[in-house]
Design a protein around this motif. Structure first.
Motif, PDB file in Angstrom:
ATOM      1  N   ALA A   1       0.350  -1.338  -0.072  1.00  0.00           N
ATOM      2  CA  ALA A   1       0.009   0.254   0.116  1.00  0.00           C
ATOM      3  C   ALA A   1       0.996   1.466  -0.217  1.00  0.00           C
ATOM      4  O   ALA A   1       0.644   2.253   0.414  1.00  0.00           O
ATOM      5  N   GLY A   2       2.301   0.980   0.445  1.00  0.00           N
ATOM      6  CA  GLY A   2       2.723   1.862   0.066  1.00  0.00           C
ATOM      7  C   GLY A   2       3.876   2.520   1.597  1.00  0.00           C
ATOM      8  O   GLY A   2       4.210   3.043   1.372  1.00  0.00           O
ATOM      9  N   PHE A   3       4.049   1.798   2.121  1.00  0.00           N
ATOM     10  CA  PHE A   3       4.569   2.223   3.393  1.00  0.00           C
ATOM     11  C   PHE A   3       5.706   1.788   3.634  1.00  0.00           C
ATOM     12  O   PHE A   3       5.603   0.939   3.032  1.00  0.00           O
ATOM     13  N   ASP A   4       6.291   2.428   4.426  1.00  0.00           N
ATOM     14  CA  ASP A   4       7.610   2.136   5.117  1.00  0.00           C
ATOM     15  C   ASP A   4       7.829   1.173   6.003  1.00  0.00           C
ATOM     16  O   ASP A   4       7.478   1.819   7.090  1.00  0.00           O
ATOM     17  N   VAL A   5       8.231  -0.039   5.685  1.00  0.00           N
ATOM     18  CA  VAL A   5       7.961  -0.612   7.174  1.00  0.00           C
ATOM     19  C   VAL A   5       8.872  -1.561   7.567  1.00  0.00           C
ATOM     20  O   VAL A   5      10.035  -1.528   7.024  1.00  0.00           O
ATOM     21  N   THR A   6       8.562  -1.006   9.478  1.00  0.00           N
ATOM     22  CA  THR A   6       9.906  -1.499   9.787  1.00  0.00           C
ATOM     23  C   THR A   6       8.863  -2.950  10.795  1.00  0.00           C
ATOM     24  O   THR A   6       8.354  -2.078  12.083  1.00  0.00           O
ATOM     25  N   GLY A   7       9.872  -3.919  11.416  1.00  0.00           N
ATOM     26  CA  GLY A   7       9.109  -4.831  11.873  1.00  0.00           C
ATOM     27  C   GLY A   7      10.260  -5.052  13.397  1.00  0.00           C
ATOM     28  O   GLY A   7      11.334  -5.397  12.850  1.00  0.00           O
ATOM     29  N   VAL A   8       8.552  -5.477  14.150  1.00  0.00           N
ATOM     30  CA  VAL A   8       9.646  -5.611  15.678  1.00  0.00           C
ATOM     31  C   VAL A   8       9.101  -6.852  16.183  1.00  0.00           C
ATOM     32  O   VAL A   8       7.599  -7.116  16.470  1.00  0.00           O
ATOM     33  N   ASP A   9      10.276  -8.350  16.707  1.00  0.00           N
ATOM     34  CA  ASP A   9       9.632  -8.588  17.647  1.00  0.00           C
ATOM     35  C   ASP A   9      11.080 -10.108  18.308  1.00  0.00           C
ATOM     36  O   ASP A   9      11.805  -9.620  18.633  1.00  0.00           O
ATOM     37  N   ILE A  10      10.449  -9.806  19.604  1.00  0.00           N
ATOM     38  CA  ILE A  10      11.522 -11.084  19.987  1.00  0.00           C
ATOM     39  C   ILE A  10      12.167 -11.891  19.764  1.00  0.00           C
ATOM     40  O   ILE A  10      13.106 -12.043  20.240  1.00  0.00           O
ATOM     41  N   ARG A  11      11.475 -13.000  18.899  1.00  0.00           N
ATOM     42  CA  ARG A  11      12.319 -13.649  18.327  1.00  0.00           C
ATOM     43  C   ARG A  11      13.021 -13.189  16.904  1.00  0.00           C
ATOM     44  O   ARG A  11      12.291 -12.296  16.126  1.00  0.00           O
ATOM     45  N   PRO A  12      14.272 -13.561  16.435  1.00  0.00           N
ATOM     46  CA  PRO A  12      14.667 -13.758  15.573  1.00  0.00           C
ATOM     47  C   PRO A  12      13.663 -13.847  14.171  1.00  0.00           C
ATOM     48  O   PRO A  12      13.051 -15.117  13.851  1.00  0.00           O
ATOM     49  N   GLN A  13      13.925 -13.440  13.371  1.00  0.00           N
ATOM     50  CA  GLN A  13      12.454 -13.739  11.477  1.00  0.00           C
ATOM     51  C   GLN A  13      13.315 -13.275  10.619  1.00  0.00           C
ATOM     52  O   GLN A  13      13.372 -12.462  10.215  1.00  0.00           O
ATOM     53  N   PRO A  14      13.804 -14.533  10.065  1.00  0.00           N
ATOM     54  CA  PRO A  14      15.069 -14.478   9.189  1.00  0.00           C
ATOM     55  C   PRO A  14      13.952 -14.105   7.989  1.00  0.00           C
ATOM     56  O   PRO A  14      14.776 -13.735   6.845  1.00  0.00           O
ATOM     57  N   ARG A  15      12.805 -14.852   7.606  1.00  0.00           N
ATOM     58  CA  ARG A  15      11.854 -14.138   6.731  1.00  0.00           C
ATOM     59  C   ARG A  15      11.455 -13.501   6.087  1.00  0.00           C
ATOM     60  O   ARG A  15       9.958 -12.750   5.990  1.00  0.00           O
ATOM     61  N   ASN A  16      11.802 -12.297   7.143  1.00  0.00           N
ATOM     62  CA  ASN A  16      11.105 -10.838   7.547  1.00  0.00           C
ATOM     63  C   ASN A  16      11.889 -10.104   6.532  1.00  0.00           C
ATOM     64  O   ASN A  16      12.583  -9.708   6.903  1.00  0.00           O
ATOM     65  N   PRO A  17      10.629  -9.845   5.378  1.00  0.00           N
ATOM     66  CA  PRO A  17      11.499  -8.946   4.444  1.00  0.00           C
ATOM     67  C   PRO A  17      11.478  -7.857   4.334  1.00  0.00           C
ATOM     68  O   PRO A  17      12.227  -6.907   3.597  1.00  0.00           O
ATOM     69  N   HIS A  18      10.913  -6.837   6.173  1.00  0.00           N
ATOM     70  CA  HIS A  18      11.193  -5.698   5.794  1.00  0.00           C
ATOM     71  C   HIS A  18      12.565  -5.598   6.723  1.00  0.00           C
ATOM     72  O   HIS A  18      13.606  -5.855   7.203  1.00  0.00           O
ATOM     73  N   ARG A  19      12.175  -4.004   6.919  1.00  0.00           N
ATOM     74  CA  ARG A  19      13.074  -3.424   8.350  1.00  0.00           C
ATOM     75  C   ARG A  19      13.100  -4.262   9.121  1.00  0.00           C
ATOM     76  O   ARG A  19      11.821  -3.999   9.987  1.00  0.00           O
TER      77      ARG A  19
END
Length: 77
Positions: free
Chosen positions: A26-44
């Motif tokens: 939708a055009g957002f600049d995404v930063t994700g935060v999680d307590i566990r490693p997320q090697p498949r997360n494609p965003h910052r």
């Protein structure tokens, strides 16, 4: 010509980034935060406590999405 501003989205408890991907499309600049490693997360991605990150950096974002763990896995059940 009018330029659309980039909306910075903070995706808390992001896991693999599914919700964040919708925001990215939708055009957002995404930063994700999680307590566990997320090697498949494609965003910052930032590994850490979501609520601590929100407290310290929430004001840096235009939009905040949070999808904490299901009740069965939460201490708040």
């Amino acid at each position: 010509m009018t330029m659309n501003p980039i909306i910075r989205c903070l995706d808390l408890f992001c896991c693999a980034g599914g919700a964040g991907e919708g925001y990215r499309r939708a055009g957002f600049d995404v930063t994700g935060v999680d307590i566990r490693p997320q090697p498949r997360n494609p965003h910052r991605f930032i590994q850490g406590d979501a609520l601590e990150f929100l407290r310290d950096h929430g004001q840096e974002f235009d939009y905040i999405h949070a999808s904490p763990p299901c009740q069965g896995y939460s201490t708040l059940a």
